[in-house]
Design an enzyme around this catalytic site. Sequence first.
Site, PDB file in Angstrom:
ATOM      1  N   SER A 111       0.879  -1.181   0.000  1.00  0.00           N
ATOM      2  CA  SER A 111       0.000   0.000   0.000  1.00  0.00           C
ATOM      3  C   SER A 111       0.910   1.222   0.000  1.00  0.00           C
ATOM      4  CB  SER A 111      -0.840  -0.001   1.284  1.00  0.00           C
ATOM      5  OG  SER A 111      -1.523   1.221   1.458  1.00  0.00           O
ATOM      6  N   TYR A 159      -2.271  -0.722  10.437  1.00  0.00           N
ATOM      7  CA  TYR A 159      -2.257  -0.973   8.990  1.00  0.00           C
ATOM      8  C   TYR A 159      -0.927  -0.512   8.384  1.00  0.00           C
ATOM      9  CZ  TYR A 159      -3.965  -1.020   4.130  1.00  0.00           C
ATOM     10  OH  TYR A 159      -4.126  -1.269   2.785  1.00  0.00           O
TER      11      TYR A 159
HETATM   12  N1  LIG Z   1      -8.522  -0.798  -2.089  1.00  0.00           N
HETATM   13  C1  LIG Z   1      -7.557   0.065  -1.808  1.00  0.00           C
HETATM   14  O1  LIG Z   1      -7.710   1.276  -1.940  1.00  0.00           O
HETATM   15  C2  LIG Z   1      -6.210  -0.456  -1.337  1.00  0.00           C
HETATM   16  C3  LIG Z   1      -5.186   0.477  -1.182  1.00  0.00           C
HETATM   17  C4  LIG Z   1      -3.939   0.043  -0.767  1.00  0.00           C
HETATM   18  C5  LIG Z   1      -3.721  -1.302  -0.507  1.00  0.00           C
HETATM   19  N2  LIG Z   1      -4.735  -2.195  -0.644  1.00  0.00           N
HETATM   20  C6  LIG Z   1      -4.434  -3.601  -0.354  1.00  0.00           C
HETATM   21  O2  LIG Z   1      -4.839  -4.421  -1.424  1.00  0.00           O
HETATM   22  C7  LIG Z   1      -5.187  -5.719  -0.930  1.00  0.00           C
HETATM   23  C8  LIG Z   1      -6.577  -6.070  -1.446  1.00  0.00           C
HETATM   24  O3  LIG Z   1      -7.505  -5.126  -0.923  1.00  0.00           O
HETATM   25  P1  LIG Z   1      -8.923  -4.876  -1.584  1.00  0.00           P
HETATM   26  O4  LIG Z   1      -9.151  -3.417  -1.558  1.00  0.00           O
HETATM   27  O5  LIG Z   1      -9.052  -5.595  -2.860  1.00  0.00           O
HETATM   28  O6  LIG Z   1      -9.846  -5.534  -0.456  1.00  0.00           O
HETATM   29  P2  LIG Z   1     -11.199  -6.373  -0.581  1.00  0.00           P
HETATM   30  O7  LIG Z   1     -11.785  -6.335   0.784  1.00  0.00           O
HETATM   31  O8  LIG Z   1     -12.006  -5.910  -1.740  1.00  0.00           O
HETATM   32  O9  LIG Z   1     -10.681  -7.850  -0.911  1.00  0.00           O
HETATM   33  C9  LIG Z   1      -9.882  -8.547   0.002  1.00  0.00           C
HETATM   34  C10 LIG Z   1     -10.122 -10.043  -0.158  1.00  0.00           C
HETATM   35  O10 LIG Z   1      -9.293 -10.713   0.801  1.00  0.00           O
HETATM   36  C11 LIG Z   1     -10.063 -11.739   1.409  1.00  0.00           C
HETATM   37  N3  LIG Z   1      -9.530 -12.044   2.719  1.00  0.00           N
HETATM   38  C12 LIG Z   1      -9.667 -11.331   3.878  1.00  0.00           C
HETATM   39  N4  LIG Z   1      -9.069 -11.958   4.886  1.00  0.00           N
HETATM   40  C13 LIG Z   1      -8.504 -13.086   4.375  1.00  0.00           C
HETATM   41  C14 LIG Z   1      -7.747 -14.139   4.919  1.00  0.00           C
HETATM   42  N5  LIG Z   1      -7.463 -14.190   6.247  1.00  0.00           N
HETATM   43  N6  LIG Z   1      -7.310 -15.133   4.100  1.00  0.00           N
HETATM   44  C15 LIG Z   1      -7.614 -15.117   2.781  1.00  0.00           C
HETATM   45  N7  LIG Z   1      -8.365 -14.150   2.204  1.00  0.00           N
HETATM   46  C16 LIG Z   1      -8.795 -13.146   2.997  1.00  0.00           C
HETATM   47  C17 LIG Z   1     -11.486 -11.197   1.461  1.00  0.00           C
HETATM   48  O11 LIG Z   1     -12.437 -12.252   1.592  1.00  0.00           O
HETATM   49  C18 LIG Z   1     -11.570 -10.463   0.125  1.00  0.00           C
HETATM   50  O12 LIG Z   1     -12.043 -11.314  -0.908  1.00  0.00           O
HETATM   51  C19 LIG Z   1      -5.105  -5.630   0.601  1.00  0.00           C
HETATM   52  O13 LIG Z   1      -3.874  -6.168   1.016  1.00  0.00           O
HETATM   53  C20 LIG Z   1      -5.174  -4.133   0.860  1.00  0.00           C
HETATM   54  O14 LIG Z   1      -4.549  -3.781   2.069  1.00  0.00           O
HETATM   55  C21 LIG Z   1      -5.986  -1.802  -1.064  1.00  0.00           C
END
Ligand SMILES: NC(=O)c1ccc[n+]([C@@H]2O[C@H](COP(=O)([O-])OP(=O)(O)OC[C@H]3O[C@@H](n4cnc5c(N)ncnc54)[C@H](O)[C@@H]3O)[C@@H](O)[C@H]2O)c1
Length: 269
Positions: free
Chosen positions: A148, A161
């Site tokens: 991130s 986080y």
């Molecule tokens: N969306 C953003 O703006 C953003 C920004 C920076 C970083 N991220 C990072 O990107 C990654 C994905 O985030 P996202 O926005 O797609 O989130 P999201 O919530 O849309 O998807 C996350 C997925 O991970 C799964 N998950 C949660 N806990 C789990 C576990 N213990 N084991 C296996 N699967 C698990 C959930 O069921 C979900 O399908 C994360 O690591 C998040 O920190 C997202």
Amino acid sequence: MTNFLSVKDKVVIVTGAADGLGQAIAKCYGENGMKVIVSDINVEKGTQTELEIKELGGEVRFFPADVSDEAQVKKLINFAMDTYGRLDGIVNNAGISADNRPMHEYSLAEYERLMSINLKGVFLGMKYGIEAILKSKSPSGFVLNIASMAGIEGNSAMGAYVGSKHGAVGFTKTAALDYAKYNITVNAICPGTFRTSIWGDASEEVIQQYANVFSPNGRLGDSKEVGYLALFLASDLARYINGAVIPIDAGSGAGKITPVTWEHPEILE
Ligand SMILES: NC(=O)c1ccc[n+]([C@@H]2O[C@H](COP(=O)([O-])OP(=O)(O)OC[C@H]3O[C@@H](n4cnc5c(N)ncnc54)[C@H](O)[C@@H]3O)[C@@H](O)[C@H]2O)c1
């Protein structure tokens, strides 16, 4: 083959791939001929994602696993090896956010839950994923950790986080050095602000307010844009990119924005 077709038939695991950025990465990989193992704790959405990738013509299997559970991660890696006889890459994407609060108001339980998924989960995916990639003698192995911008910068009220994502960046840099001689690249993708379910039930208005503040171009990222970067990093075009921590954030991490009035705004007319 020195083009995007070089990804064809590479076997890859994407964790947290039932939704959001992980799902977009898995779809992009499946559409481009990679053999994808979609993994997630959400069985319903994971199965649906598997179906959608099949409809796109992709070779895909869904395997449920909680990234914070060592036994389940081992089973996931074994599934890839048993199904395809090899592993070329793993995308450690599964992650959660926490309520925003100052450090002194975090409970230890909240901290431990977040760390067990965002940091221990990345560690386990790297530990067992890299072991399998080495055993596979992959000529172009790769690990992508979805960190991130909070892995590069601080962010008020997001201590746990931010700590977890800085940790994932540290793992990335270290493993990049450990495995460079063994044909494995290890890189981190650092998304800025993307529209996924990580936003929970935040309203469109609140999300747009965030975009106005956090995104220099005034829009949130499209998950597909992370998929395109992950595809490039999985391809043989990217073999000299290793230990890189790559923002994908419309420039939000590039510096501070100073309000300015143009002397000649008519240039845009
Ligand atoms: N969306 C953003 O703006 C953003 C920004 C920076 C970083 N991220 C990072 O990107 C990654 C994905 O985030 P996202 O926005 O797609 O989130 P999201 O919530 O849309 O998807 C996350 C997925 O991970 C799964 N998950 C949660 N806990 C789990 C576990 N213990 N084991 C296996 N699967 C698990 C959930 O069921 C979900 O399908 C994360 O690591 C998040 O920190 C997202």
